[in-house]
Design an enzyme around this catalytic site. Structure first.
Site, PDB file in Angstrom:
ATOM      1  N   SER A 154     -30.194 -62.391  50.183  1.00 21.85           N
ATOM      2  CA  SER A 154     -29.093 -63.302  50.477  1.00 21.85           C
ATOM      3  C   SER A 154     -28.851 -63.352  51.997  1.00 21.85           C
ATOM      4  CB  SER A 154     -27.845 -62.864  49.706  1.00 21.85           C
ATOM      5  OG  SER A 154     -26.839 -63.826  49.747  1.00 21.85           O
ATOM      6  N   ARG A 224     -12.894 -64.031  45.825  1.00 22.28           N
ATOM      7  CA  ARG A 224     -13.933 -63.239  45.170  1.00 22.28           C
ATOM      8  C   ARG A 224     -14.245 -63.783  43.779  1.00 22.28           C
ATOM      9  NH1 ARG A 224     -18.400 -60.394  46.192  1.00 22.28           N
ATOM     10  NH2 ARG A 224     -18.723 -58.684  44.739  1.00 22.28           N
ATOM     11  N   ASP A 319     -31.014 -68.997  40.185  1.00 22.44           N
ATOM     12  CA  ASP A 319     -30.158 -68.850  41.368  1.00 22.44           C
ATOM     13  C   ASP A 319     -29.851 -70.245  41.909  1.00 22.44           C
ATOM     14  OD1 ASP A 319     -28.916 -68.316  43.760  1.00 22.44           O
ATOM     15  OD2 ASP A 319     -30.474 -66.975  44.527  1.00 22.44           O
ATOM     16  N   HIS A 352     -27.941 -65.651  41.258  1.00 23.44           N
ATOM     17  CA  HIS A 352     -28.134 -65.105  42.600  1.00 23.44           C
ATOM     18  C   HIS A 352     -28.121 -63.573  42.595  1.00 23.44           C
ATOM     19  CE1 HIS A 352     -28.233 -65.002  46.904  1.00 23.44           C
ATOM     20  NE2 HIS A 352     -27.050 -64.432  47.002  1.00 23.44           N
ATOM     21  N   ASP A 353     -27.314 -62.990  41.719  1.00 23.18           N
ATOM     22  CA  ASP A 353     -27.221 -61.527  41.660  1.00 23.18           C
ATOM     23  C   ASP A 353     -28.509 -60.851  41.188  1.00 23.18           C
ATOM     24  OD1 ASP A 353     -24.752 -61.147  42.715  1.00 23.18           O
ATOM     25  OD2 ASP A 353     -23.716 -60.779  40.822  1.00 23.18           O
TER      26      ASP A 353
END
Length: 379
Positions: A154, A224, A319, A352-353
């Protein structure tokens, strides 16, 4: 691969730099600190060194635990350790907390030497170039003339790319994972909404909330929660939670009813307990500003023309925040510039994680690549 092997108990170190650092925005930090952790042993040639660059909410604690009772390992413990893809029995690995961070490096929570008070909102906006410049000072301090590899996912991948551009002779390999050569318009928009949640929180106090004994918890929590949604794939989120309710039937109110709501609120609350709002603002701005091609007539090929590093680029199928197409842009530019690049697109349901997850194909690809990096160190 020893899946359960660990680097064990680790101790962070704060490295002081009593020299000014001129930033891209023209401002100067009169001095700065970098909080780091190191794993493994530096060999006699000092050529087995790996720098781990963190993403938005990461820090220097990459692997291991702080005590035997510590429930939490470092954020990339599945990747870094004995027998793991980045093998600490082979490499000397350095993790750091970037400038502007809230985990020990100079940032909004640090004392401003010019005022004797916390920087708060007065800590200057920093860029990926600034981070890499400070990391080069760290390399000098450690006596490392050239990294065997600079690795990041990232925002960390952006740093690995910038290292290869800014200091071509000091990086042999750059591993750019789940990243992009610049943010999409949509990503910039997401970041701005997150910042607005913080900036408009009544407890923000123009960024000097700590001197007012307040915390913009509501804004940071919302930022968040929204960010977390973008890190996950819809498919994976759906499989995990679906439309499951926490109790029988609808409550016809605005409390927590769906399991996914409970999950996001938990993640938001946990984040507020460990992260600083000013740091969140700084990190998202660094993401927005990153665009190495801008210095080269908006040509990414020209931007990478002088790199000497070989590249490993990885993306993940679901992602959508840093889509595989963005990695393709970098790969195409490297090929056009006649640079060495290996690319893997991993099928994953984790969005994405996924770069933080223990996906077998992904782990094997990184391990195979790092095995070749190690062989070079032996020559």
């Amino acid at each position: 691969m020893s899946q359960n092997a660990s680097v064990g108990i680790v101790t962070p170190q704060k490295i002081p730099f009593e020299v000014p650092l001129v930033l891209e925005n023209g401002k100067t930090l009169p001095r700065f600190d970098l909080m780091i952790e190191t794993y493994g042993e530096l060999n006699a040639e000092k050529n087995n060194t790996v720098l781990i660059c963190h993403a938005l909410s990461g820090n220097h604690h990459v692997a291991g635990r702080y005590s035997a009772e510590d429930k939490y390992t470092g954020w990339w413990d599945n990747m870094v350790g004995p027998g793991k893809p980045i093998d600490t029995e082979r490499f000397f690995v350095v993790g750091l907390n970037n400038l502007g961070g809230c985990d020990g490096s100079s940032g909004p929570l640090s004392i401003n030497p010019e005022t004797g008070r916390e920087y708060g909102a007065d800590f200057p906006v920093v860029t990926v170039k600034d981070w890499v410049k400070s990391q080069a000072a760290l390399a000098d301090y450690l006596g490392i003339g050239q990294w065997a590899a600079v690795v990041g996912g990232s925002l960390g991948g952006m740093q690995a790319l910038q290292w290869a551009i800014s200091y071509p002779e000091r990086v042999r390999h750059a591993l750019v994972i789940a990243s992009a050569p610049k943010l999409s318009t949509q990503n910039i928009a997401f970041n701005d909404v997150a910042r607005q949640a913080i900036l408009t929180d009544p407890d923000f106090n123009e960024g000097h909330y700590r001197s007012h004994n307040t915390v913009p918890a509501r804004g940071l929590r919302i930022a968040r929660m929204m960010g977390h949604i973008t890190y996950l794939a819809e498919d994976g989120l759906g499989k995990k939670f679906g439309r499951d309710l926490r109790s029988n039937g609808y409550q016809y109110g605005y409390g927590v009813e769906f399991e996914v709501e409970s999950y996001l609120r938990y993640q938001g609350d946990k984040f507020v307990g460990r992260f600083d709002a000013n740091t969140y603002l700084l990190m998202t701005k660094a993401l927005d500003y990153f665009d190495p091609a801008a210095d080269f007539g908006n040509s990414l090929t020209r931007a990478v023309q002088d790199v000497q590093a070989k590249f490993f680029v990885a993306s993940f199928s679901t992602d959508w925040r840093f889509a595989p197409e963005r990695s393709h842009e970098l790969v195409k530019a490297l090929i056009a510039a006649q640079k060495s690049v290996q690319y893997i697109e991993v099928k994953s349901a984790h969005g994405h994680d996924a770069f933080l997850m223990e996906d077998e194909a992904y782990m094997r690809a990184v391990a195979a690549y790092m095995n070749n990096v190690y062989k070079e160190c032996q020559q």
